[in-house]
Scaffold this motif. Structure first.
Motif, PDB file in Angstrom:
ATOM      1  N   ARG A 317       0.826  -1.219   0.000  1.00 23.30           N
ATOM      2  CA  ARG A 317       0.000   0.000   0.000  1.00 23.30           C
ATOM      3  C   ARG A 317       0.858   1.266   0.000  1.00 23.30           C
ATOM      4  O   ARG A 317       0.374   2.344  -0.286  1.00 23.30           O
ATOM      5  N   GLU A 318       2.141   1.142   0.312  1.00 19.50           N
ATOM      6  CA  GLU A 318       3.026   2.307   0.260  1.00 19.50           C
ATOM      7  C   GLU A 318       3.810   2.384  -1.051  1.00 19.50           C
ATOM      8  O   GLU A 318       4.726   3.181  -1.194  1.00 19.50           O
ATOM      9  N   LYS A 320       2.068   1.811  -4.405  1.00 22.53           N
ATOM     10  CA  LYS A 320       0.980   1.427  -5.297  1.00 22.53           C
ATOM     11  C   LYS A 320       1.392   1.405  -6.756  1.00 22.53           C
ATOM     12  O   LYS A 320       0.775   0.742  -7.571  1.00 22.53           O
ATOM     13  N   ASN A 350      -6.766   0.760  -4.803  1.00 32.26           N
ATOM     14  CA  ASN A 350      -7.177   1.388  -3.546  1.00 32.26           C
ATOM     15  C   ASN A 350      -7.330   0.424  -2.381  1.00 32.26           C
ATOM     16  O   ASN A 350      -7.614   0.835  -1.276  1.00 32.26           O
ATOM     17  N   HIS A 351      -7.136  -0.839  -2.636  1.00 26.37           N
ATOM     18  CA  HIS A 351      -7.252  -1.816  -1.570  1.00 26.37           C
ATOM     19  C   HIS A 351      -6.052  -1.712  -0.618  1.00 26.37           C
ATOM     20  O   HIS A 351      -4.973  -1.282  -1.021  1.00 26.37           O
ATOM     21  N   ALA A 352      -6.267  -2.089   0.631  1.00 32.76           N
ATOM     22  CA  ALA A 352      -5.189  -1.926   1.634  1.00 32.76           C
ATOM     23  C   ALA A 352      -4.107  -3.007   1.538  1.00 32.76           C
ATOM     24  O   ALA A 352      -3.002  -2.827   2.017  1.00 32.76           O
ATOM     25  N   TRP A 353      -4.424  -4.148   0.937  1.00 33.60           N
ATOM     26  CA  TRP A 353      -3.444  -5.218   0.729  1.00 33.60           C
ATOM     27  C   TRP A 353      -2.665  -5.594   1.984  1.00 33.60           C
ATOM     28  O   TRP A 353      -1.444  -5.557   2.002  1.00 33.60           O
ATOM     29  N   ASN A 356      -0.317  -8.041   1.238  1.00 33.65           N
ATOM     30  CA  ASN A 356       0.692  -7.571   0.271  1.00 33.65           C
ATOM     31  C   ASN A 356       0.670  -8.322  -1.057  1.00 33.65           C
ATOM     32  O   ASN A 356      -0.390  -8.619  -1.563  1.00 33.65           O
TER      33      ASN A 356
END
Ligand SMILES: Nc1ncnc2c1ncn2[C@@H]1O[C@H](COP(=O)(O)OP(=O)(O)O)[C@@H](O)[C@H]1O
Ligand SMILES: [Mg+2]
Length: 451
Positions: A317-318, A320, A350-353, A356
């Motif tokens: 998420r960091e 993308k 946009n998903h938080a994953w 990962n």
């Protein structure tokens, strides 16, 4: 154009010869510097990197051998050509053994020197391309490591140098960020690549077993030790040992590990003989090991030993920017010529994953299982990604157009698909995963027209 010209150094104490060479090579388009004797040549070699050096063998003071040595020492890629006069043939052959590229007799024909220089530079260029190519393929141990985000690019750019060092590496990052992948790449890029890469997961084994796997044992060392067995430390000699989930190692085992790192020796369980090994240790953890070292659950001295080179993989998420390329990579890996429409891609971006890249790969797999056609649309995206899942961050507000029924159906359909994917398409197993009878499961599949 000018900055691409190859640099040549001519070292020759006879002025006339020096001037001829200078003129001749300059008309060929090279960038020439001349040195009037050996020590002048050394001076220039210390200041600049030359593609090629032509040097006389016999000179007062520093001779051609001195120049050869200096050139190879300051820049191993530099090509050195020796010039021999009458009586120095033996020396020329000797110089070839020491690393000179070729030699040429004085007096020489103009075409002769032109050709020898041209060939040498071509060969050098080819070698450089080859070694670049090797580096690149080594970076791609199985397919490749996708890196589009600045942070991942920086990590990959650092990797060859990390690999070259023999210092231990601690790879940190959440689960699924690629720690295994990076550990493998470090070994594959390292001078140890011909020896073994041995991986062990410290969380999967009970303490005793982990110890005997790492250090090996002698027959009779404990019940069940029916014969002598090598430990991973021995197997990984001259190679790399990868300690995955290293934070889970017991304090007692941490002490033993520290001792091996400090002394380079250990003993098999039940043995009194020291075994010396040369092993580089890569470890990985999704915990904050520094914090654990501070609060005492991990040995601080061991932490510093393992963490000589830190490599931190940021959560997906960091970074993308990597998501589209990763999706493409996973589609290609499965030979699928498909792509996502804008809305679908937006959802995945946009998903938080939390899981990962591993989670992303699973989701791609599931999408593929059930999407027809070449274009993957928003409807093909599992509900947990779109946020309509119980316990997820459901955003639908009640009132105004809210309908429970379609939402429940979407959730139900999604879980059916999810279970099928997880069970590899086996319906009986999928039913079990959901706690449903096979009959009821089949009934629901029919309801949603799932094949
Ligand atoms: N940068 C990347 N490019 C391509 N695939 C990746 C990348 N990072 C991780 N993966 C894939 O994601 C999965 C999880 O990676 P892994 O190295 O096992 O994560 P970790 O060890 O951190 O839990 C693996 O299948 C791996 O090949
Ligand atoms: Mg892992």
């Amino acid at each position: 154009m000018a900055e691409h010209r190859e640099k040549i150094l001519v070292v020759e104490d006879e002025q006339h010869m020096r001037e001829i060479l200078n003129m001749l090579l300059e008309t060929e388009g090279y960038q020439i510097q001349t040195a009037k004797d050996g020590s002048h040549g050394v001076e220039l070699l210390e200041k600049e990197i030359f593609n090629l050096v032509i040097t006389d063998i016999k000179m007062p003071g520093v001779d051609g051998f001195g120049i050869l040595e200096k050139a190879l020492q300051t820049s191993p890629e530099t090509v050195v050509i020796m010039m021999t006069a009458f009586g120095t043939m033996e020396s020329a052959l000797e110089a070839m053994k020491l690393g000179a590229y070729d030699y040429i007799h004085k007096p020489f024909k103009i075409d002769e020197i032109r050709l020898i220089v041209k060939k040498a530079l071509e060969k050098q260029k080819m070698q450089r391309q080859l070694s670049l190519l090797r580096q690149r393929t080594a970076l791609e141990p199985d397919g490749n490591i996708v890196a589009r985000s600045p942070r991942m690019k920086e990590i990959l750019a650092r990797l060859p140098r990390v690999a070259e060092s023999r210092a231990n590496v601690l790879i940190t990052g959440e689960s699924g960020t690629g720690k295994d992948l990076i550990a493998n790449a470090i070994h594959a890029l390292s001078p140890r690549k011909e020896a073994d890469f041995v991986a062990i997961n410290c969380a999967n084994l009970p303490e005793g077993l982990l110890e005997s796997e790492l250090f090996g044992y002698m027959k009779g060392a404990f019940t069940g030790a029916a014969q002598n067995k090598q430990g991973y430390f021995e197997v990984a000699d001259k190679g790399t040992l990868f300690l995955d989930e290293v934070a889970e190692m017991s304090v007692q085992l941490q002490s033993k590990l520290l001792r091996v790192i400090e002394t380079g020796t250990f003993r098999r369980l039940g043995s009194t003989t020291d075994i010396t090994v040369d092993v580089r240790i890569l470890s990985a953890t999704n915990k904050d090991l520094r914090e654990a070292a501070l609060n005492g659950s991990f040995r601080e001295d061991l932490f510093y030993r393992l963490n000589a080179i830190p490599v931190h993989l940021p959560p997906l998420r960091e970074r993308k920017e990597d998501i589209p390329a990763l999706i493409e990579h996973f589609l290609k890996k499965r030979n699928k010529d498909k792509r996502l429409d804008k809305k679908a891609l937006e959802m995945l971006m946009n998903h938080a994953w939390r899981g990962n890249i591993r989670e992303l790969e699973n989701v791609v797999e599931r999408i593929l299982l059930f999407s027809d056609g070449q274009l993957i649309r928003a409807e093909d995206i599992p509900a947990e990604i779109t946020g309509e899942c119980p316990g997820g961050n459901a955003t639908a507000s009640l009132g105004e157009g809210f309908e429970l029924e379609p939402l429940l159906e979407k959730i139900e359909k999604d879980y059916l698909l999810k279970a099928l994917a997880q069970a590899g398409g086996k319906k009986i197993e999928a039913a079990k995963l959901l706690g449903l009878s096979f009959r009821s499961f089949r009934h629901r599949l029919a309801k949603y027209d799932i094949k």
